[in-house]
Design a protein around this motif. Structure first.
Motif, PDB file in Angstrom:
ATOM      1  N   GLU A 207      55.580  96.099 -15.694  1.00  0.00           N
ATOM      2  CA  GLU A 207      54.534  96.664 -14.839  1.00  0.00           C
ATOM      3  C   GLU A 207      53.228  95.899 -15.014  1.00  0.00           C
ATOM      4  N   ARG A 208      52.926  95.530 -16.257  1.00  0.00           N
ATOM      5  CA  ARG A 208      51.703  94.759 -16.507  1.00  0.00           C
ATOM      6  C   ARG A 208      51.782  93.395 -15.829  1.00  0.00           C
ATOM      7  N   LEU A 209      52.949  92.737 -15.926  1.00  0.00           N
ATOM      8  CA  LEU A 209      53.111  91.437 -15.289  1.00  0.00           C
ATOM      9  C   LEU A 209      53.019  91.548 -13.772  1.00  0.00           C
ATOM     10  N   ARG A 210      53.601  92.613 -13.221  1.00  0.00           N
ATOM     11  CA  ARG A 210      53.530  92.806 -11.774  1.00  0.00           C
ATOM     12  C   ARG A 210      52.088  93.037 -11.323  1.00  0.00           C
ATOM     13  N   LYS A 211      51.349  93.841 -12.094  1.00  0.00           N
ATOM     14  CA  LYS A 211      49.945  94.093 -11.762  1.00  0.00           C
ATOM     15  C   LYS A 211      49.120  92.815 -11.843  1.00  0.00           C
ATOM     16  N   THR A 212      49.390  92.016 -12.884  1.00  0.00           N
ATOM     17  CA  THR A 212      48.675  90.743 -13.023  1.00  0.00           C
ATOM     18  C   THR A 212      48.963  89.825 -11.843  1.00  0.00           C
ATOM     19  N   LEU A 213      50.225  89.791 -11.412  1.00  0.00           N
ATOM     20  CA  LEU A 213      50.596  88.950 -10.274  1.00  0.00           C
ATOM     21  C   LEU A 213      49.914  89.428  -9.000  1.00  0.00           C
ATOM     22  N   GLU A 214      49.865  90.740  -8.774  1.00  0.00           N
ATOM     23  CA  GLU A 214      49.212  91.265  -7.582  1.00  0.00           C
ATOM     24  C   GLU A 214      47.723  90.951  -7.586  1.00  0.00           C
ATOM     25  N   GLU A 215      47.088  91.077  -8.760  1.00  0.00           N
ATOM     26  CA  GLU A 215      45.661  90.757  -8.851  1.00  0.00           C
ATOM     27  C   GLU A 215      45.410  89.284  -8.564  1.00  0.00           C
ATOM     28  N   ALA A 216      46.291  88.415  -9.067  1.00  0.00           N
ATOM     29  CA  ALA A 216      46.140  86.978  -8.804  1.00  0.00           C
ATOM     30  C   ALA A 216      46.317  86.679  -7.313  1.00  0.00           C
ATOM     31  N   GLN A 217      47.273  87.344  -6.674  1.00  0.00           N
ATOM     32  CA  GLN A 217      47.493  87.133  -5.243  1.00  0.00           C
ATOM     33  C   GLN A 217      46.308  87.639  -4.430  1.00  0.00           C
ATOM     34  N   ASN A 218      45.771  88.801  -4.793  1.00  0.00           N
ATOM     35  CA  ASN A 218      44.603  89.335  -4.084  1.00  0.00           C
ATOM     36  C   ASN A 218      43.384  88.437  -4.267  1.00  0.00           C
ATOM     37  N   LYS A 219      43.229  87.897  -5.472  1.00  0.00           N
ATOM     38  CA  LYS A 219      42.110  86.985  -5.731  1.00  0.00           C
ATOM     39  C   LYS A 219      42.246  85.723  -4.883  1.00  0.00           C
ATOM     40  N   GLN A 220      43.471  85.212  -4.774  1.00  0.00           N
ATOM     41  CA  GLN A 220      43.699  84.028  -3.963  1.00  0.00           C
ATOM     42  C   GLN A 220      43.386  84.295  -2.488  1.00  0.00           C
ATOM     43  N   LYS A 221      43.755  85.481  -2.003  1.00  0.00           N
ATOM     44  CA  LYS A 221      43.465  85.838  -0.620  1.00  0.00           C
ATOM     45  C   LYS A 221      41.966  85.927  -0.380  1.00  0.00           C
ATOM     46  N   ARG A 222      41.239  86.539  -1.332  1.00  0.00           N
ATOM     47  CA  ARG A 222      39.791  86.642  -1.184  1.00  0.00           C
ATOM     48  C   ARG A 222      39.139  85.267  -1.160  1.00  0.00           C
ATOM     49  N   GLU A 223      39.605  84.370  -2.043  1.00  0.00           N
ATOM     50  CA  GLU A 223      39.051  83.024  -2.063  1.00  0.00           C
ATOM     51  C   GLU A 223      39.323  82.292  -0.756  1.00  0.00           C
ATOM     52  N   GLN A 224      40.514  82.472  -0.194  1.00  0.00           N
ATOM     53  CA  GLN A 224      40.835  81.838   1.081  1.00  0.00           C
ATOM     54  C   GLN A 224      39.946  82.366   2.203  1.00  0.00           C
ATOM     55  N   LEU A 225      39.686  83.688   2.184  1.00  0.00           N
ATOM     56  CA  LEU A 225      38.808  84.266   3.200  1.00  0.00           C
ATOM     57  C   LEU A 225      37.375  83.759   3.053  1.00  0.00           C
ATOM     58  N   GLU A 226      36.934  83.614   1.803  1.00  0.00           N
ATOM     59  CA  GLU A 226      35.585  83.099   1.574  1.00  0.00           C
ATOM     60  C   GLU A 226      35.458  81.661   2.070  1.00  0.00           C
ATOM     61  N   HIS A 227      36.484  80.841   1.816  1.00  0.00           N
ATOM     62  CA  HIS A 227      36.463  79.469   2.307  1.00  0.00           C
ATOM     63  C   HIS A 227      36.454  79.449   3.831  1.00  0.00           C
ATOM     64  N   LEU A 228      37.235  80.330   4.440  1.00  0.00           N
ATOM     65  CA  LEU A 228      37.263  80.397   5.900  1.00  0.00           C
ATOM     66  C   LEU A 228      35.914  80.806   6.447  1.00  0.00           C
ATOM     67  N   TRP A 229      35.272  81.774   5.792  1.00  0.00           N
ATOM     68  CA  TRP A 229      33.940  82.228   6.212  1.00  0.00           C
ATOM     69  C   TRP A 229      32.926  81.074   6.168  1.00  0.00           C
ATOM     70  N   LYS A 230      32.968  80.310   5.068  1.00  0.00           N
ATOM     71  CA  LYS A 230      32.038  79.191   4.916  1.00  0.00           C
ATOM     72  C   LYS A 230      32.324  78.099   5.943  1.00  0.00           C
ATOM     73  N   ASP A 231      33.603  77.816   6.180  1.00  0.00           N
ATOM     74  CA  ASP A 231      33.959  76.751   7.114  1.00  0.00           C
ATOM     75  C   ASP A 231      33.585  77.107   8.550  1.00  0.00           C
TER      76      ASP A 231
END
Length: 310
Positions: A207-231
């Motif tokens: 469960e901890r590993l799954r939560k860590t993976l979900e947090e990493a995926q959500n962080k990656q999505k946020r970073e992609q959205l931020e890059h899109l916003w800037k571009d």
């Protein structure tokens, strides 16, 4: 389910020019790409079936240390209480060197899968497994058996036996006979203990590993959205003073993208009079330059708002 109904082993060997082990590994890799279907099948049957038995290839390089084997094991362990059962041939382990080889194999599987583990010593109808249990519990008895061997391998086995003492201390061992059915009651008792061990120690970790993976995926999505916003609208983002404006120039890039192409009722009526025009061709030919010009106009407006003197 039989993997042979899904992947034709001999056809894989012919198509890819592989040998026996290579054909098995490739077949398992192909099967792993569709293992989500097996997971769905297990989920449908979990209320009707108490146990699910998955018989994996015995070769260590095919399943235990292969990528597909890891994928299958982790997929099962992350969704269901999973226990690894290592079945060894007791009648072929009377030699201390062969016995040590089996124990090393079992040890590698335990530390690779990181799941509750049971060693099942089969064929006790031929020879009782008590000698193997004694070798595991009494180091001196095993050393006495090794003294009868004079090869270099026996010296290596003697050295390795010192390392496996800790491994033996926490190992669950059951002797069974598949022919007579003896020892199965003890096996299911150990299996229940292993399931409790999974729920207590292993599930929280997954469960901890799954939560860590979900947090990493959500962080990656946020970073992609931020890059899109800037571009798409870096100038407008910097113009924070435009927050109070009512015109379209105060709208952020995401809103611009969402509202782009929205037509008024009158415009829709005018568009409806042009049904004889191939709209797909027209839109494809004009959409990209029109949108680019639109964005350039918006950036110029933002710049004029920020630097009125220019």
């Amino acid at each position: 389910l039989d993997i042979r109904d899904t992947v034709k082993y001999k056809e894989v060997m012919k198509q890819y020019g592989l040998g026996p082990n290579g054909g098995i590994v490739t077949s398992l890799n192909l099967f792993a790409t569709r293992f989500d279907q097996v997971m769905k099948f297990i989920e449908k049957r979990q209320n009707a079936s108490k146990y699910v038995i998955i018989d994996t290839p015995g070769q260590i390089e095919v399943f235990t240390w292969s990528a597909s084997g890891t994928i299958i094991t982790e997929a099962l362990a992350s969704s269901f209480p999973s226990v690894v059962v290592y079945v060894m041939d007791t009648s072929r382990s009377t030699n201390p060197i062969t016995f040590m080889s089996n124990m090393l194999y079992a040890c590698s599987i335990l530390y690779k899968t990181k799941l509750p583990f049971i060693v099942v010593m089969n064929k006790t109808d031929i020879i009782d497994h008590s000698f193997a249990v004694e070798w595991m519990q009494d180091f001196e008895t095993f050393q006495d058996a090794l003294n009868q061997e004079t090869s270099y391998v026996s010296n290596l086995t003697r050295s390795m036996s010192l390392v496996l003492d800790e491994f033996y201390s926490s190992l669950k061992v059951v002797g069974v006979s598949a022919v007579l059915g003896t020892g199965l009651d003890e096996f299911f008792i150990q299996l229940s203990k292993a399931v409790d061990e999974y729920e207590r120690e292993y599930r929280p970790e997954y469960e901890r590993l799954r939560k860590t993976l979900e947090e990493a995926q959500n962080k990656q999505k946020r970073e992609q959205l931020e890059h899109l916003w800037k571009d798409m609208g870096s100038v407008c983002v910097q113009g924070s003073t435009l927050a109070g404006l009512d015109d379209a120039s105060a709208v952020g890039p995401s809103e611009l993208i969402l509202t782009r192409g929205t037509l008024d009722v009158e415009e829709e009526e005018r568009e409806s009079d042009t049904d004889d025009i191939d709209h797909e061709v027209t839109e494809e030919s004009h959409e990209e330059p029109a949108f680019r010009n639109f964005m350039q106009d918006m950036r110029m407006k933002c710049q004029r708002r920020i630097n009125p003197s220019e």
